[in-house]
Scaffold this motif. Structure first.
Motif, short mmCIF file in Angstrom:
data_model
loop_
_atom_site.label_atom_id
_atom_site.label_comp_id
_atom_site.label_asym_id
_atom_site.label_seq_id
_atom_site.Cartn_x
_atom_site.Cartn_y
_atom_site.Cartn_z
N MET A 244 -8.26 -0.82 7.06
CA MET A 244 -9.64 -0.57 6.68
C MET A 244 -9.70 -0.14 5.22
O MET A 244 -8.79 0.50 4.71
CB MET A 244 -10.24 0.52 7.57
CG MET A 244 -10.48 0.08 9.00
SD MET A 244 -11.35 1.34 9.95
CE MET A 244 -11.61 0.45 11.47
N ALA A 245 -10.82 -0.47 4.59
CA ALA A 245 -10.94 -0.25 3.15
C ALA A 245 -10.87 1.23 2.78
O ALA A 245 -10.30 1.60 1.75
CB ALA A 245 -12.24 -0.87 2.64
N TRP A 246 -11.45 2.08 3.64
CA TRP A 246 -11.48 3.51 3.28
C TRP A 246 -10.08 4.13 3.30
O TRP A 246 -9.80 5.06 2.51
CB TRP A 246 -12.41 4.27 4.21
CG TRP A 246 -11.94 4.43 5.62
CD1 TRP A 246 -12.15 3.59 6.65
CD2 TRP A 246 -11.18 5.53 6.13
NE1 TRP A 246 -11.58 4.08 7.80
CE2 TRP A 246 -10.97 5.27 7.52
CE3 TRP A 246 -10.67 6.69 5.58
CZ2 TRP A 246 -10.26 6.14 8.33
CZ3 TRP A 246 -9.95 7.55 6.39
CH2 TRP A 246 -9.75 7.28 7.74
N LEU A 247 -9.20 3.61 4.15
CA LEU A 247 -7.82 4.10 4.14
C LEU A 247 -7.14 3.77 2.82
O LEU A 247 -6.46 4.60 2.22
CB LEU A 247 -7.04 3.48 5.29
CG LEU A 247 -7.38 3.95 6.71
CD1 LEU A 247 -6.55 3.18 7.72
CD2 LEU A 247 -7.14 5.44 6.86
N VAL A 248 -7.33 2.53 2.38
CA VAL A 248 -6.74 2.11 1.10
C VAL A 248 -7.30 2.93 -0.04
O VAL A 248 -6.57 3.34 -0.96
CB VAL A 248 -6.99 0.61 0.87
CG1 VAL A 248 -6.45 0.17 -0.49
CG2 VAL A 248 -6.36 -0.21 1.99
N LEU A 249 -8.60 3.24 0.02
CA LEU A 249 -9.23 4.03 -1.04
C LEU A 249 -8.65 5.44 -1.09
O LEU A 249 -8.38 5.97 -2.18
CB LEU A 249 -10.74 4.09 -0.81
CG LEU A 249 -11.55 4.89 -1.84
CD1 LEU A 249 -11.39 4.27 -3.22
CD2 LEU A 249 -13.02 4.94 -1.43
N VAL A 250 -8.43 6.03 0.08
CA VAL A 250 -7.85 7.37 0.11
C VAL A 250 -6.46 7.37 -0.50
O VAL A 250 -6.12 8.24 -1.32
CB VAL A 250 -7.79 7.90 1.57
CG1 VAL A 250 -6.96 9.19 1.66
CG2 VAL A 250 -9.19 8.15 2.09
N VAL B 194 4.28 -2.47 3.77
CA VAL B 194 2.86 -2.28 3.49
C VAL B 194 2.06 -2.85 4.66
O VAL B 194 2.07 -4.05 4.90
CB VAL B 194 2.46 -2.97 2.17
CG1 VAL B 194 0.97 -2.79 1.91
CG2 VAL B 194 3.28 -2.43 1.02
N SER B 195 1.38 -1.98 5.38
CA SER B 195 0.57 -2.41 6.53
C SER B 195 -0.45 -1.33 6.83
O SER B 195 -0.37 -0.21 6.31
CB SER B 195 1.45 -2.65 7.76
OG SER B 195 2.03 -1.43 8.19
N SER B 196 -1.40 -1.67 7.70
CA SER B 196 -2.38 -0.67 8.12
C SER B 196 -1.72 0.47 8.88
O SER B 196 -2.15 1.62 8.80
CB SER B 196 -3.45 -1.33 9.00
OG SER B 196 -4.19 -2.27 8.27
N THR C 191 -2.05 4.25 7.72
CA THR C 191 -2.58 5.27 8.62
C THR C 191 -1.69 6.50 8.64
O THR C 191 -2.16 7.65 8.55
CB THR C 191 -2.70 4.69 10.05
OG1 THR C 191 -3.61 3.60 10.04
CG2 THR C 191 -3.19 5.75 11.02
N ALA C 192 -0.39 6.28 8.78
CA ALA C 192 0.55 7.40 8.78
C ALA C 192 0.51 8.14 7.45
O ALA C 192 0.61 9.38 7.41
CB ALA C 192 1.97 6.89 9.06
N LEU C 193 0.34 7.40 6.38
CA LEU C 193 0.30 8.02 5.05
C LEU C 193 -0.92 8.91 4.89
O LEU C 193 -0.83 10.04 4.37
CB LEU C 193 0.30 6.92 3.99
CG LEU C 193 0.29 7.36 2.52
CD1 LEU C 193 1.42 8.34 2.24
CD2 LEU C 193 0.41 6.15 1.60
N VAL C 194 -2.08 8.45 5.36
CA VAL C 194 -3.29 9.27 5.28
C VAL C 194 -3.13 10.53 6.13
O VAL C 194 -3.52 11.63 5.73
CB VAL C 194 -4.52 8.46 5.73
CG1 VAL C 194 -5.75 9.35 5.86
CG2 VAL C 194 -4.80 7.33 4.73
N HIS D 248 -2.41 -5.68 10.00
CA HIS D 248 -3.46 -5.86 8.99
C HIS D 248 -4.83 -5.83 9.66
O HIS D 248 -5.06 -6.54 10.64
CB HIS D 248 -3.28 -7.17 8.24
CG HIS D 248 -2.02 -7.24 7.47
ND1 HIS D 248 -1.76 -6.44 6.38
CD2 HIS D 248 -0.92 -8.01 7.65
CE1 HIS D 248 -0.55 -6.72 5.90
NE2 HIS D 248 -0.02 -7.66 6.63
N ALA D 249 -5.75 -5.04 9.13
CA ALA D 249 -7.08 -4.95 9.72
C ALA D 249 -7.92 -6.14 9.33
O ALA D 249 -7.67 -6.81 8.34
CB ALA D 249 -7.78 -3.64 9.26
N HIS D 250 -8.96 -6.41 10.13
CA HIS D 250 -9.89 -7.51 9.80
C HIS D 250 -10.60 -7.19 8.50
O HIS D 250 -10.97 -6.07 8.26
CB HIS D 250 -10.93 -7.64 10.93
CG HIS D 250 -10.32 -8.24 12.17
ND1 HIS D 250 -9.98 -9.56 12.29
CD2 HIS D 250 -9.98 -7.65 13.36
CE1 HIS D 250 -9.49 -9.79 13.51
NE2 HIS D 250 -9.46 -8.65 14.17
#
Length: 395
Positions: free
Chosen positions: A1-7, A204-206, A210-213, A393-395
């Motif tokens: 999801m985009a917000w995860l990448v942004l964080v 590199v994956s969702s 997720t674990a990183l956030v 990878h998320a949609h």
């Protein structure tokens, strides 16, 4: 999801900017330069060792309280050769507790050499055993077993470990010694380490994101808890001979620096625990999704937390027993002195470790449901084929 990448991008950019702003420009001046670096460490080979009678000192107090005039000490003759000079022998007295059987001929040791100054001859003293070869052998066995069992992912994890220690040795320690804010330095270094290591080891994956956030959120919690705990418990950083010496070498503001150094240690200790549990929880949720493609967010979270609760219980035990094992000599000493348990646990040195341990444990306990919830949301919106392939990878 985009917000995860942004964080993650925001945290990475902030860490990079912080590292650039706090990069050490030069070494801090020690309070007493002669104490900071006059000694030279030289590797030597033992030729002979044996008992000798020496004069007693105030440190050799007998059980009846008297100071003996003569005591038995271990004299070690070692062969040294430095800067291309011919080999020569020097005599030193080994530290208390060692006998001739502990230092046989041929043993590699490290001696301390104090250069001649102000008309005084050079002085040699016992340093320690030279342990480079056995430690390197253990490290090699660890690396080989890791690669043999975990394959390419194990190799990437080892590379991440090397990079992590490179950040600690090349940036964190010099920056703290140079006088930069230790807490800021720790947060910047920890963020840089966890972003690099997680993506390097797990790809590199969702799932990794997720674990990183979850790790970054837990790191913020651990930092806040450490700051609050240190303030509420009135922790004083100078509780041992090592911290006292460091305070002297750091100068007039040494005590203030040590307070920040303690919080720096809280952050680093929390990072090690969080990194483990968050990636495990994220992986568990992804596997649950792969096993049951129809599972929704609520089901994934509920099932994931069943695993998470077991993980919390086992990790809390790990933290407690790791500390007990590391501090066993101190615990035994306190048992001999028959100090009251409450007085022991609230003393300065123990209070520091209790706050450090509880801050990491609370951060861990809260990071697990947070990571599980994020993973459930992201995994439920990920194509089943991608989940089954491990790409996530998320949609």
């Amino acid at each position: 999801m985009a917000w995860l990448v942004l964080v993650v991008l925001t945290a990475a950019v902030a860490a990079a900017a912080g590292i650039a702003l706090t990069w050490p420009s030069g070494p801090r001046s020690a309070q007493d330069p002669t104490e900071a670096g006059a000694v030279e460490f030289v590797t030597a080979r033992v030729v002979t060792s044996g008992w000798q009678t020496c004069e007693g000192t105030v440190e050799d107090v007998a059980p009846d309280g008297t100071v003996p005039t003569e005591v038995r000490c271990l004299r070690v003759t070692a062969e040294v050769g430095q800067d291309g000079d011919e080999a020569r022998t020097v005599d030193v007295y080994a530290t208390a507790g060692l006998g001739p059987g502990d230092v046989p001929a041929g043993t590699r040791v490290v001696l301390e050499r104090y250069p001649a100054a102000d008309g005084q001859a050079e002085v040699w003293a016992w340093g320690d055993f030279a342990r480079g070869v056995p430690l390197a052998a253990f490290a090699a066995v660890f690396a080989l077993l890791t690669v043999a069992v975990a394959g390419v992912r194990g190799l990437r994890a080892l590379l991440g470990l090397v990079l992590a220690f490179g950040v600690l040795g090349g940036y964190l320690l010099p920056a703290v010694v140079a006088g930069e804010d230790a807490l800021v330095v720790a947060l910047c270094a920890s963020t840089a380490i966890v972003v690099t290591v997680l993506y390097l080891a797990h790809g590199v994956s969702s799932r990794t994101t997720t674990a990183l956030v979850g790790t970054l959120a837990g790191l913020v919690l651990v930092t806040g808890l450490g700051v609050a705990g240190a303030a509420l418990a009135h922790l004083q950083p100078v509780t041992s001979e090592d911290t006292f010496q460091l305070s002297r070498l750091l100068g007039d503001d040494g005590v203030d620096v040590l307070r920040a150094v303690y919080l720096c240690g809280v952050v680093l200790a929390g990072l090690g625990v969080l990194n483990d549990v968050t990636i495990t929880q994220a992986s568990a949720v992804w596997e649950l999704r792969a096993a049951d493609p129809r599972a929704g967010v609520r089901q994934l979270f509920t099932r994931g937390m069943r695993i998470g609760r077991d993980h919390i219980a086992s990790t809390v035990y790990t933290i407690a027993f790791a500390y007990a094992g590391a501090s066993l000599p101190v615990l035994l000493l306190l048992e001999v002195y028959s100090q009251p348990l409450a007085r022991t646990l609230t003393s300065g040195a123990f209070a520091e470790e209790i706050v450090r341990t509880l801050a990491g444990a609370i951060g861990l306990v809260l990071a697990i449901p947070l990571t599980t919830a994020i993973a459930a949301v992201v995994a439920s919106g990920t194509a089943h084929a991608d989940v089954a392939a491990g790409r996530g990878h998320a949609h």
